[in-house]
Design an enzyme around this catalytic site. Sequence first.
Site, PDB file in Angstrom:
ATOM      1  N   GLU A  44       2.576  51.714  16.982  1.00 47.73           N
ATOM      2  CA  GLU A  44       3.567  52.458  15.932  1.00 47.73           C
ATOM      3  C   GLU A  44       2.560  54.121  15.893  1.00 47.73           C
ATOM      4  OE1 GLU A  44       2.314  51.844  11.571  1.00 47.73           O
ATOM      5  OE2 GLU A  44       3.918  53.310  10.989  1.00 47.73           O
ATOM      6  N   ASN A  53      10.263  46.692   7.947  1.00 46.72           N
ATOM      7  CA  ASN A  53       9.077  46.389   8.131  1.00 46.72           C
ATOM      8  C   ASN A  53       8.032  46.262   7.086  1.00 46.72           C
ATOM      9  OD1 ASN A  53       6.621  47.148   9.645  1.00 46.72           O
ATOM     10  ND2 ASN A  53       6.564  48.698   7.639  1.00 46.72           N
ATOM     11  N   GLU A  54       7.468  46.425   5.826  1.00 42.89           N
ATOM     12  CA  GLU A  54       6.829  45.704   5.389  1.00 42.89           C
ATOM     13  C   GLU A  54       7.479  46.276   3.801  1.00 42.89           C
ATOM     14  OE1 GLU A  54       3.086  48.558   4.273  1.00 42.89           O
ATOM     15  OE2 GLU A  54       1.940  46.411   5.427  1.00 42.89           O
ATOM     16  N   CYS A  71       5.419  52.169   9.236  1.00 42.16           N
ATOM     17  CA  CYS A  71       5.743  52.923   8.239  1.00 42.16           C
ATOM     18  C   CYS A  71       6.658  53.581   8.589  1.00 42.16           C
ATOM     19  CB  CYS A  71       4.695  53.466   7.028  1.00 42.16           C
ATOM     20  SG  CYS A  71       3.905  52.316   5.895  1.00 42.16           S
TER      21      CYS A  71
HETATM   22  O1  AHR Z   1      -0.932  49.583   9.916  1.00 41.73           O
HETATM   23  C1  AHR Z   1      -0.708  51.018   9.076  1.00 41.73           C
HETATM   24  C2  AHR Z   1       0.652  50.913   8.218  1.00 41.73           C
HETATM   25  O2  AHR Z   1      -0.071  50.275   7.442  1.00 41.73           O
HETATM   26  C3  AHR Z   1       1.705  50.701   8.855  1.00 41.73           C
HETATM   27  O3  AHR Z   1       2.414  51.346   9.538  1.00 41.73           O
HETATM   28  C4  AHR Z   1       2.273  49.996   7.711  1.00 41.73           C
HETATM   29  O4  AHR Z   1       2.704  48.417   7.578  1.00 41.73           O
HETATM   30  C5  AHR Z   1       0.965  49.591   6.929  1.00 41.73           C
HETATM   31  O5  AHR Z   1       1.054  49.661   5.583  1.00 41.73           O
END
Ligand code: AHR
Length: 660
Positions: free
Chosen positions: A50, A375-376, A244
């Site tokens: 990322e 993603n999350e 994120c």
């Molecule tokens: O790895 C850091 C962050 O942690 C990522 O962007 C996210 O997916 C998670 O909350």
Amino acid sequence: MKMKILFPALALAVLGLLPPACQADSITLTVQAGQPGPRINPAMWGIFFEDINFGADGGLYAELVKNHGFEFPDPMTGWTKISPSLAKGELSVRDDNPFDPANAHYLRVHSEGTAHFGISNEGFRGIGLRQGETYDFSAQIRGVAGNAVLWLNLVGGDGSMLDSVPLKGFSSEWKPYTAQLHPKATDAKARLDLIMDGKGTVDLDMVSLFPRHTWKDRPGGLRADMVQMLADLKPGFLRFPGGCIVEGSQLDRRYQWKNTILPVPDRKLLINRWNYEFEHRPAPDYFQSFGLGFFEFFQLCEDLGAQPLPILNCGMACQFNSGELVPLDALEPYIQDALDLIEFANGPADSPWGAKRAAMGHPAPFHMNMMGVGNEQWGPQYIERYVPFARALKEKHPGIMLVSDAGPSPDDDRFKFLWPKLRELKADIVDEHSYANPIWFFTNNHRYDNYDRNGPKVFMGEYGAQSVAVVSPKNRNTLECALAEAAYMTGLERNADVVRMASYAPLFANAAAWQWTPDLIWVDSLHVYGTPNYYVQQLFSRNRGDVVLPVELGGASAPSSQVQPLYASAVRDDQTHDIILKVVNPGGAPIRIAIELMGLAKVQSKASRTLLAGASLSDVNSFENALKVAPLESRINGVGLRFHQNFPPYSFTVLRVTAQ
Ligand code: AHR
């Protein structure tokens, strides 16, 4: 993401959770080599990338000039005026008649010629230059008036001139100009000055400086030393671009892959969500240039022999931020983006998106076979969006494995809501995340032993032990965290039929510009080092094996809330016939155990041993002592179907025993 700090993680010793010192021979590790278990996914151990901690701009993407296109909201971010007392001149940011309407802003530099006048770029908190290497300067330049010389100066952190090259005779139309520079000394905090000598006016845009030596020496490419660290992991897959940043804090700040395959000047700049996410680590100069975009991602996967795993926005902005949602009846463009990405990666060179890939120099497909939807995310909103994505993608591309997600925590209500829903939907594989203290990782070694063997598979897509507290800026990549992850990974490996993939997160951190710690690999403008956690990942990946062998650790059990005296797993490598044992000793005393290899006729009496150990659980690596905790290889003798082996304190050991 703005996460609550959950629980301070104290060293095991402080918590009294260290396992007791064990007597010689009180533990027996039995390996059932004749009863092979599940086959291990060749892509089991991978990488999560990322653009956080200046991981892309200021990191992997080797561009040395920050804000090269003057497109930051403050177009002079990264630039300062150089105007000694006698100098008279003017800088103006303009957008009339640019060289590229998609990159509208440029800088006009006018000098009266009374003294040198110009601008300086600080790079990403300092430009790293190496003596003996070539640096390629390029810029779009338009001569407006006069015929002043433009000096390109590399200036060291102490103000010394490292190299200086003149450019002159500028066309009155925009034209690209290039020059090569050769710094006469190595400097981690250099800058690039562009100085007008004489009276005149020039327009400047896309001011760029790249090391000639990049990964595979591609012009405009990636930092060779950083990619080498990735290559050394032998990753099975590469997840990209997050994280994120896939979601964006709001929808118009989400990651849009199509923007990232345009010519570099046309890739629209976006504020990086890590620019403003953490009040305690603001990074006002953090933007995404997308010089490392989706084509470069696929190319990197190919270079590394890693399967590409793109993660796409599913119509939801980050739920830690705005949580903005695309209405269900307006999801179509998002789904189409996903379908188009598959065509870009895999489609024939004469298909609309495949043709774009071919035009970028890669007519052959990239063989992408998986994709993440969101993603999350969490809540019913996620399921409502996952369903139409999965329907459309599966209808056209049934062979693409879809990664769905179970939210940000490994066991909270969001997780408990999502898993049954995804099971009901017969999801392919569910992405679980865990940022927790080392105890969590030790005590979750058996987490997957009782998972449903017939449900969706698990992708442990983001995890990392936090030495102090979740998202605390005081977290360090300690040996304790690395051992906790190693212990946990023996559990992932033993359950390789359920857990098909895993990746540590985050990957990179620029020591001068990070937002999140701990991280697997730390860099500055010239150096890179792997943490103890990095070496744990490397040892698992390079000793992956093909099939799980059941193990029993007689005499090493502990209540599930406590750290065990030892952790172990075993696999078999089909090519070498090696039985590979992975053993973690988290305690402060050496442990000598008996090892029994059942179901084999004979093994070679010499075996290889790789040891990752330290003197203390708080040991860390650093730029000054990059290999303080690093694998040490040796040969051991006296190996047989039953033999004894010592496991030093605070250690992770990989033994390779060859069956005959
Ligand atoms: O790895 C850091 C962050 O942690 C990522 O962007 C996210 O997916 C998670 O909350």
